[in-house]
Design a protein around this motif. Sequence first.
Motif, PDB file in Angstrom:
ATOM      1  N   THR A 272      74.147  64.543  -9.140  1.00 33.54           N
ATOM      2  CA  THR A 272      74.976  65.673  -8.708  1.00 33.54           C
ATOM      3  C   THR A 272      74.958  66.778  -9.745  1.00 33.54           C
ATOM      4  OG1 THR A 272      76.427  64.193  -7.454  1.00 33.54           O
ATOM      5  CG2 THR A 272      77.311  66.351  -8.042  1.00 33.54           C
ATOM      6  N   GLU A 273      75.074  66.413 -11.018  1.00 36.44           N
ATOM      7  CA  GLU A 273      75.077  67.412 -12.092  1.00 36.44           C
ATOM      8  C   GLU A 273      73.723  68.137 -12.159  1.00 36.44           C
ATOM      9  OE1 GLU A 273      76.260  65.585 -15.735  1.00 36.44           O
ATOM     10  OE2 GLU A 273      78.261  65.046 -15.017  1.00 36.44           O
ATOM     11  N   LYS A 274      72.651  67.381 -11.954  1.00 37.22           N
ATOM     12  CA  LYS A 274      71.325  68.014 -11.969  1.00 37.22           C
ATOM     13  C   LYS A 274      71.198  69.031 -10.837  1.00 37.22           C
ATOM     14  CE  LYS A 274      68.806  64.147 -14.071  1.00 37.22           C
ATOM     15  NZ  LYS A 274      67.748  63.119 -13.878  1.00 37.22           N
ATOM     16  N   CYS A 275      71.664  68.669  -9.638  1.00 34.52           N
ATOM     17  CA  CYS A 275      71.584  69.584  -8.498  1.00 34.52           C
ATOM     18  C   CYS A 275      72.452  70.818  -8.718  1.00 34.52           C
ATOM     19  CB  CYS A 275      72.002  68.867  -7.220  1.00 34.52           C
ATOM     20  SG  CYS A 275      70.868  67.567  -6.691  1.00 34.52           S
ATOM     21  N   LEU A 276      73.618  70.613  -9.281  1.00 30.85           N
ATOM     22  CA  LEU A 276      74.501  71.749  -9.547  1.00 30.85           C
ATOM     23  C   LEU A 276      73.887  72.678 -10.588  1.00 30.85           C
ATOM     24  CD1 LEU A 276      78.024  70.018  -9.622  1.00 30.85           C
ATOM     25  CD2 LEU A 276      77.045  71.413  -7.790  1.00 30.85           C
ATOM     26  N   ALA A 277      73.193  72.085 -11.550  1.00 31.92           N
ATOM     27  CA  ALA A 277      72.538  72.917 -12.562  1.00 31.92           C
ATOM     28  C   ALA A 277      71.451  73.781 -11.935  1.00 31.92           C
ATOM     29  CB  ALA A 277      71.961  72.035 -13.673  1.00 31.92           C
ATOM     30  N   LYS A 278      70.825  73.290 -10.850  1.00 26.96           N
ATOM     31  CA  LYS A 278      69.769  74.029 -10.158  1.00 26.96           C
ATOM     32  C   LYS A 278      70.311  74.860  -9.002  1.00 26.96           C
ATOM     33  CE  LYS A 278      66.349  70.423 -11.148  1.00 26.96           C
ATOM     34  NZ  LYS A 278      65.419  69.420 -10.555  1.00 26.96           N
ATOM     35  N   LYS A 279      71.650  74.884  -8.862  1.00 29.46           N
ATOM     36  CA  LYS A 279      72.324  75.628  -7.791  1.00 29.46           C
ATOM     37  C   LYS A 279      71.997  75.050  -6.415  1.00 29.46           C
ATOM     38  CE  LYS A 279      73.873  78.533 -10.860  1.00 29.46           C
ATOM     39  NZ  LYS A 279      75.273  78.474 -11.287  1.00 29.46           N
ATOM     40  N   GLN A 280      71.695  73.777  -6.365  1.00 29.81           N
ATOM     41  CA  GLN A 280      71.401  73.116  -5.098  1.00 29.81           C
ATOM     42  C   GLN A 280      72.671  72.402  -4.624  1.00 29.81           C
ATOM     43  OE1 GLN A 280      68.130  70.556  -6.111  1.00 29.81           O
ATOM     44  NE2 GLN A 280      66.647  72.261  -6.316  1.00 29.81           N
ATOM     45  N   LEU A 281      73.589  73.166  -4.037  1.00 29.89           N
ATOM     46  CA  LEU A 281      74.908  72.651  -3.703  1.00 29.89           C
ATOM     47  C   LEU A 281      74.850  71.586  -2.608  1.00 29.89           C
ATOM     48  CD1 LEU A 281      77.955  72.713  -4.046  1.00 29.89           C
ATOM     49  CD2 LEU A 281      78.036  74.637  -2.436  1.00 29.89           C
ATOM     50  N   MET A 282      74.034  71.793  -1.590  1.00 26.31           N
ATOM     51  CA  MET A 282      73.986  70.834  -0.486  1.00 26.31           C
ATOM     52  C   MET A 282      73.495  69.466  -0.960  1.00 26.31           C
ATOM     53  SD  MET A 282      75.232  72.290   2.162  1.00 26.31           S
ATOM     54  CE  MET A 282      76.342  73.146   1.053  1.00 26.31           C
ATOM     55  N   ASP A 283      72.493  69.504  -1.829  1.00 24.66           N
ATOM     56  CA  ASP A 283      72.003  68.239  -2.375  1.00 24.66           C
ATOM     57  C   ASP A 283      73.079  67.571  -3.244  1.00 24.66           C
ATOM     58  OD1 ASP A 283      69.618  68.602  -1.116  1.00 24.66           O
ATOM     59  OD2 ASP A 283      68.640  69.531  -2.855  1.00 24.66           O
ATOM     60  N   ALA A 284      73.820  68.405  -3.955  1.00 26.00           N
ATOM     61  CA  ALA A 284      74.887  67.852  -4.799  1.00 26.00           C
ATOM     62  C   ALA A 284      75.961  67.200  -3.942  1.00 26.00           C
ATOM     63  CB  ALA A 284      75.501  68.951  -5.673  1.00 26.00           C
ATOM     64  N   LEU A 285      76.321  67.840  -2.824  1.00 26.93           N
ATOM     65  CA  LEU A 285      77.326  67.250  -1.938  1.00 26.93           C
ATOM     66  C   LEU A 285      76.825  65.946  -1.312  1.00 26.93           C
ATOM     67  CD1 LEU A 285      78.666  70.461  -0.139  1.00 26.93           C
ATOM     68  CD2 LEU A 285      79.789  69.122  -1.938  1.00 26.93           C
ATOM     69  N   LYS A 286      75.501  65.900  -1.078  1.00 29.16           N
ATOM     70  CA  LYS A 286      74.934  64.669  -0.528  1.00 29.16           C
ATOM     71  C   LYS A 286      75.074  63.512  -1.519  1.00 29.16           C
ATOM     72  CE  LYS A 286      70.576  62.749   1.128  1.00 29.16           C
ATOM     73  NZ  LYS A 286      69.118  63.011   1.391  1.00 29.16           N
ATOM     74  N   HIS A 287      74.741  63.789  -2.768  1.00 25.52           N
ATOM     75  CA  HIS A 287      74.886  62.746  -3.803  1.00 25.52           C
ATOM     76  C   HIS A 287      76.359  62.354  -3.979  1.00 25.52           C
ATOM     77  CE1 HIS A 287      70.733  62.609  -5.031  1.00 25.52           C
ATOM     78  NE2 HIS A 287      70.684  63.943  -5.182  1.00 25.52           N
ATOM     79  N   CYS A 288      77.261  63.318  -3.847  1.00 29.34           N
ATOM     80  CA  CYS A 288      78.692  63.027  -3.942  1.00 29.34           C
ATOM     81  C   CYS A 288      79.146  62.115  -2.816  1.00 29.34           C
ATOM     82  CB  CYS A 288      79.497  64.332  -3.916  1.00 29.34           C
ATOM     83  SG  CYS A 288      79.535  65.195  -5.496  1.00 29.34           S
ATOM     84  N   SER A 289      78.627  62.347  -1.640  1.00 25.93           N
ATOM     85  CA  SER A 289      79.004  61.496  -0.504  1.00 25.93           C
ATOM     86  C   SER A 289      78.565  60.058  -0.727  1.00 25.93           C
ATOM     87  CB  SER A 289      78.391  62.040   0.784  1.00 25.93           C
ATOM     88  OG  SER A 289      78.919  63.306   1.078  1.00 25.93           O
ATOM     89  N   ILE A 290      77.317  59.915  -1.265  1.00 25.91           N
ATOM     90  CA  ILE A 290      76.840  58.558  -1.553  1.00 25.91           C
ATOM     91  C   ILE A 290      77.737  57.895  -2.603  1.00 25.91           C
ATOM     92  CG2 ILE A 290      74.905  57.223  -2.464  1.00 25.91           C
ATOM     93  CD1 ILE A 290      73.042  59.420  -1.342  1.00 25.91           C
ATOM     94  N   MET A 291      78.118  58.665  -3.625  1.00 27.76           N
ATOM     95  CA  MET A 291      78.989  58.148  -4.695  1.00 27.76           C
ATOM     96  C   MET A 291      80.352  57.767  -4.135  1.00 27.76           C
ATOM     97  SD  MET A 291      80.321  60.238  -8.034  1.00 27.76           S
ATOM     98  CE  MET A 291      81.104  61.458  -6.982  1.00 27.76           C
ATOM     99  N   LEU A 292      80.931  58.606  -3.280  1.00 29.20           N
ATOM    100  CA  LEU A 292      82.263  58.357  -2.730  1.00 29.20           C
ATOM    101  C   LEU A 292      82.284  57.186  -1.759  1.00 29.20           C
ATOM    102  CD1 LEU A 292      83.336  62.078  -2.202  1.00 29.20           C
ATOM    103  CD2 LEU A 292      84.387  60.436  -3.788  1.00 29.20           C
TER     104      LEU A 292
END
Length: 911
Positions: free
Chosen positions: A21-41
């Motif tokens: 998630t942090e890597k995606c956020l660093a690249k401004k890839q918000l949708m991918d970050a939310l996807k990783h967050c969903s898997i984590m949650l």
Amino acid sequence: MAYSPSLETALAVVKHQSMQTEKCLAKKQLMDALKHCSIMLAELRNPKLKPKQYYELYSMVFDSLSNLSLYLVENHPRFHHLADLYELVQYAGNIVPRLYLMITVGTSYLQCQDSPREEILKDMIEMCQGVQNPIRGLFLRYYLSQTCKELLPADDPEFNCHFIIMNFIEMNKLWVRLQHQGPLREREQRTKERKELQILIGSQLVRLSQIVDDDWQLYKDRVLPNLLEQIVQCRDLVCQEYLLDILFQVFPDNFHLKSLKVLLKALSRLVPDVSIDTLLETLIDRLNGYVERKQLEGSASDSDDILKDKDLFQIFATFINKLNEERPDLPLQRFIGLIESLLNLSLKWYSDSYENLNKCFSLAVTKYNEYDKTIPSEFEYLFLDLLTLKKIKSFNERDLDLDSSFYFQLITQCESYRQLILIQKLPLQKTIINKLLDILITGFSSTDVKNFPQIESKAQLQNLLAICEPIIKLKERKTIPATKRHSATLKDFTKNSNINNNGNDNNDVDADTEDEDSDLIDEDTEMWMLNSSQEKITKFCHSLILSLSQSSTMKSVETQMESISIIRTLLLKGGKNIKYTFPAMITNYWRLIRRAHRLKAYLKTNTQYYDNLIKKTFKSISRCMNDLFNQCGNTFLDSIYKLNLQSASLADQLSLPEIAYDFFTQAFTVYEESLSDSKTQFQALVFMSQTLQKTRSLYKDSYYDSLIVRCTLHGSKLLKRQDQCRAIYLCSHLWWATEITSIGEEEGVTHDFHRDGKRVLECLQRSLRAADSIMDNIQSCELMIEILNRCLYYFIHGDESKTFITVKYINGLIELIKTNLKTLRLDKEEEENNMDSTDAQERRLTTYAFGQDGSCIHLSNLKGIPSTVSNKITSTNIADMIDIPAQNFERTCGYVIKQTEIDDRFKVIVI
């Protein structure tokens, strides 16, 4: 979305997805970050995790979502708009990840100035109802509370309170529901897990108290009713105990004062098993804290005006009384805890109101009577702690001197306190009373007059004495005689090891015997316990009388004498125990008699009043003597005899010859009727002669003559000749009084001494005849030397014409002693010459022990005596025994020779 089968795997997944998630956020890839967050949650959906495991996983997820929230706020609205994103995350596939993401985005949106705060907050709290699993729902709402903590509208406290209360109510329902999941056998385990989660619920009340602050009206109208309604209606033991405790702790104490009746009403509606005593103690501690805070501030507040007409103690007392009526099944330990809390309140708010304390103990008496004295022994400690005020915090903070003063007032003013003590079982009564006596005696011996308990009325005195009655009375108990202690110990051993051949216990065989002997105690233990208690009672009585002398209303001699009579009447109930306590009463009578005599001499008015008072007190002493004789009999005769003589001596010093004569007569009666042992008789006559010689008022009406003749006559009737001899020559001093410097007498100046030389000579001649009649020549010679010493005493202290102890008589006595000593020496030489070597060796080993009175005993009869005694005994053979009177005679002769240098009269004495 699936979840991991174990905690370790879940933590690894969360850690990996958080990094992605942090890597995606660093690249401004918000949708991918939310996807990783969903898997984590999705890992938070695991129903098999225990509360501690779930909390560990939640903490790691929370840190990751905090980073996401920070990114969302920083990039709004440049790269995305949070309103659109808030709608977007609600399309997540699973409800748990969906709601966590929605709350994360929603709380991020709340940080923006243009966000519709109230709508978002309402929407989030309503959407959280979608998760009804207890653990998942609790942590979801806890996450909502944490993220919204600083984002609620600052200008709308009512909305904020409503939001927190709604979240709290739903969390509490989930928490209670957790108790009812799973099989019944795991109920205790679920209760333990619930207690691990209680901090999540308590955090809501803490946050609520921060929002309310000091807004009383908001608390009264919106907060308290909703909280109490939820707590009462949940009907859950753990919930009610914890939440009420938190409520009492986190909200201001003055709020509790103002809403006291509402709180107490809620307490009365709790489930039966709730520790209502603990909750009440917490509430009262908060109220007591209010008093301490106001004392430190030194100022009043609005709440003082509200409570001015409110009797706080009465409110609580009424509540406890009503609770007892409505809940007769309330456990005893709970009820006693309520009373202890009430005592705490009373001592803090109404420190001088012993009427309130009396009401507290009255409640305890009522509860005790409801059990009809069938209270199990394991609950006796409750009444011990209550009556000794062990758990009363306000009291234990005081100094020791204040402790004694407080207990003094408690005992004298609180009838219910005394009643509660006296209805306990006897062993518990004794324990409590002994503790109270220790405290009171310490207080009475205090040097601080301010803290010195003072008895101001007879009622106070009687109340103090009333609690002592159980340990004053003689309690007959079975004791194990010393000869049976070994067998009793052996019996206990065999009882404890009573195993039959099959390996089974046979403890039931001697069950009846064990019950019968359960109250048996060792004689020495019983005597030690009895002596200790009676000694304490005696000290306490002394302390009471000392207190009377410090009292402003009870310090008169007459009042103190009446008070001692009251004490004596109670002590008389002790039966044979009065031998420990009555001597103290008699000595206090003596003290008051002397005080009355001093007042009579100092005031020089109303002398008849003091004379009558003194005579009345002597009569009381006489009654004490009679009581001692009737109750104790032969076990206390020696002390009764001496007390009579001391009373007689006091009466003589106060010039009351009739009273002195009566006490001497009582002493003679005891001697004649009860003293039978020859050694005791001799010592009694010695003490009698010493006392009589110091009397002066008895010279009138021939009282003195009749008493000394009687004393001498008894001396001549003693069983042993040596005792007769010594008693008679000691009685000779009764006819030759010497000066008493303490009353101003002086030899050569005072001329009214009672002296009769003829009687002195008669006594010495009679004692000489007794000595001469003794068959043992050694002892006879020793007694003659003692008589010679008495003759020399009279020769020095008087003229021959008055003492009738002439030089001729002394020389004749010396010649008689010389003759006897010569005979003893001849016997010694003859005995030594006739003994053969073996017999001589045995005779030399024959040893004797000599006492101070000249008596001797064969050491072979002293086997088994302690070494500390035997080491002090002078041992000698028969030859040395014969030398002893010779050595004593040489010392007497040496004294006479020295006196010739001072007094020419001694030159005519032939040595």
